[in-house]
Design an enzyme around this catalytic site. Structure first.
Site, PDB file in Angstrom:
ATOM      1  N   HIS A  82       2.026  -6.971 -11.088  1.00  0.00           N
ATOM      2  CA  HIS A  82       2.507  -6.587  -9.757  1.00  0.00           C
ATOM      3  C   HIS A  82       2.175  -7.644  -8.710  1.00  0.00           C
ATOM      4  CE1 HIS A  82       3.801  -3.810  -6.668  1.00  0.00           C
ATOM      5  NE2 HIS A  82       2.654  -3.946  -6.045  1.00  0.00           N
ATOM      6  N   ASP A 119       3.603  -4.470 -13.724  1.00  0.00           N
ATOM      7  CA  ASP A 119       4.073  -3.545 -12.839  1.00  0.00           C
ATOM      8  C   ASP A 119       4.955  -2.537 -13.492  1.00  0.00           C
ATOM      9  OD1 ASP A 119       3.798  -4.564  -9.843  1.00  0.00           O
ATOM     10  OD2 ASP A 119       5.467  -3.354  -9.974  1.00  0.00           O
ATOM     11  N   SER A 167       5.128  -5.165  -2.729  1.00  0.00           N
ATOM     12  CA  SER A 167       4.950  -3.728  -2.887  1.00  0.00           C
ATOM     13  C   SER A 167       5.544  -2.966  -1.701  1.00  0.00           C
ATOM     14  CB  SER A 167       3.467  -3.411  -3.082  1.00  0.00           C
ATOM     15  OG  SER A 167       3.291  -2.122  -3.593  1.00  0.00           O
ATOM     16  N   TYR A 168       4.742  -2.191  -0.962  1.00  0.00           N
ATOM     17  CA  TYR A 168       5.282  -1.435   0.172  1.00  0.00           C
ATOM     18  C   TYR A 168       5.748  -2.360   1.302  1.00  0.00           C
ATOM     19  CZ  TYR A 168       6.043   2.506   3.283  1.00  0.00           C
ATOM     20  OH  TYR A 168       6.639   3.434   4.112  1.00  0.00           O
ATOM     21  N   GLY A 215       0.814  -1.213   0.000  1.00  0.00           N
ATOM     22  CA  GLY A 215       0.000   0.000   0.000  1.00  0.00           C
ATOM     23  C   GLY A 215       0.849   1.264   0.000  1.00  0.00           C
TER      24      GLY A 215
END
Length: 452
Positions: free
Chosen positions: A426, A374, A218-219, A123
């Site tokens: 992604h 991605d 991701s984050y 996120g």
């Protein structure tokens, strides 16, 4: 000692959809961090953490809670389910009334000997139920938003999978102290996740000595290594449970802002998403190493997004969701065909009151992200980040294979493995579930995927 650190990326594909909220969350965070008027507090700092002092963390009695958390059946699940599922809350701060939600799936075979793996979505502020229900969990949701079908390539085939919604305010996780939601940040997220793990292991003591891995995407390029650091640091200082951490793996990791942003915009340009003029302007006006950016940088990066058009930034060549209304399909979906409208389907399912009751959660309005792609976090960015480490190469760049086809590419460094998944966006397990499972199995086994 961690025997292997891996980062897996996607090759040639990204997630660029207006409907993909994870990208929006990360983009908004970056703009906030670059604004002089909006400082980001509670950021991660190793130097602040590296102290010999230790204060025991909160641990409560967990007797009998695992049986209360056991899921009898999930609404709409297919017949023949041969594994145990659990879900519920673990309190991490009783004074604030802060509790984190988890969903746990035991492996259908030899669960007593297989490792325990934690999964974290990114996120920041996005729910790990995305991973559980749309990527690597045991089920996917049919397009009716009510029924489930089996994921033949679930990661629970080779490990016991624990999905955590973190920090508080994400998904079903909550705090009775609303100001907690304004204090979320990397440091508090890692601290709460560590307290969660210790309490969860008290609730499921049979896993206390099990090999433990942390994974995410991701984050989670921040969440995963920061939690690993917190665990390793406290393992040295505490007489509480020592977490048997063996390794970490991060998919499409957002590691640091400078290399990740450089890699992202370079990737867009090399894949004909942006014009030469816009890319040249980004190189001229944007200094990603600094905490602030000029107005010209904002203008040219906004133009880069505009030039992209209405495509899926997390998978450049994938279809986008054109009809957000659910289909009343009678047949089941296919694990090999990913539904571009998955976000609406997932929201519908997890907001069903019957589903929430089965998951043992407080009645709430569940959202994917509360609080990337991605083309969002591309292989280019991952390579830039790794290059800054100047690690010696132990296995030169080569393809790896599955069913006599190239599954992706890899390069092994001392202590770290970079591996791509061919044809994935992604959320790698969503687009290439079989290749993702092969990669994950190799990671757990401490071996490289086959060269032929």
């Amino acid at each position: 000692m961690i025997k292997l650190i891996a980062t897996f990326c996607l090759l040639a594909l990204f997630d660029f959809t207006n409907a993909d909220i994870q990208a929006d969350r990360l983009y908004e965070l970056l703009k906030t961090k670059k604004s002089r008027n909006s400082p980001v507090s509670n950021t991660w700092s190793v130097s602040d953490e590296a102290t010999n002092e230790y204060s025991p963390v909160y641990i409560a009695s967990q007797d009998g809670l695992s049986e209360l958390d056991k899921i009898v059946t999930l609404p709409g699940q297919p017949s023949g389910v041969d594994f145990n599922q659990y879900s519920g809350y673990v309190t991490v701060n009783p004074n604030a009334g802060r509790a984190l939600f988890y969903y746990f799936v035991e492996s259908p075979t030899d669960s007593s000997t297989k490792p325990l793996v934690l999964w974290l979505n990114g996120g920041p502020g996005c729910s790990s139920m995305i991973g559980a229900m749309a990527e690597l969990g045991p089920f996917r949701i049919n397009s009716d938003g009510k029924s489930l079908f089996k994921n033949d390539y679930a990661w629970s085939n080779v490990a016991n999978m624990l999905f955590l919604e973190s920090p508080a305010g994400v998904g079903f996780s909550y705090s009775n102290t609303t100001s907690d939601y304004d204090r979320s940040g990397d440091k508090n997220t890692a601290d709460d996740a560590y307290i969660f793990i210790l309490n969860w292991l008290e609730r499921f003591p049979q896993y206390k000595t099990r090999d433990f891995y942390i994974t995410g995407e991701s984050y989670a390029g921040h969440y995963v290594p920061q939690l690993a650091y917190t665990i390793l640091l406290n393992n040295k200082k505490t007489n509480q449970t020592v977490v048997n951490l063996k390794g970490i793996a991060i998919g499409n990791a957002w590691i640091d802002d400078e290399t990740s942003q450089e890699g992202m915009y370079d990737y867009w340009w090399t894949h004909a998403v942006n014009s030469d003029a816009t890319h040249a302007a980004i190189l001229k006006y944007c200094d990603f190493a600094n905490e602030t950016s000029s107005e010209m940088c904002y203008k040219v990066t906004d133009k880069a997004w505009d030039e992209m058009g209405d495509i899926d930034i997390y998978n450049l060549y994938a279809p986008i969701c054109l009809n957000t209304g659910l289909k009343n399909a009678s047949g089941t979906g296919s694990i090999n065909v990913f539904d571009p409208c998955w976000q609406y389907i997932l929201e519908t399912y997890l907001n069903d009151t019957v589903v929430q009751k089965a998951l043992h959660v407080k009645p709430t309005s569940w959202d994917l992200c509360s609080g990337d792609t991605d083309a969002r976090v591309p292989i280019t960015a991952s390579r830039y980040s790794i290059n800054t480490l100047n690690l010696p190469i132990e296995t030169a760049w080569r393809p790896w294979y599955l069913n006599k086809e190239v599954g992706g590419y890899l390069e092994a460094y001392k202590g770290l493995l970079l591996i791509t998944v061919r044809g994935a966006g992604h959320t790698v397990p969503s687009y290439q579930p079989q290749r993702a499972l092969t990669l994950f199995s190799s990671f757990l086994g401490g071996v490289l995927p086959p060269p032929s």
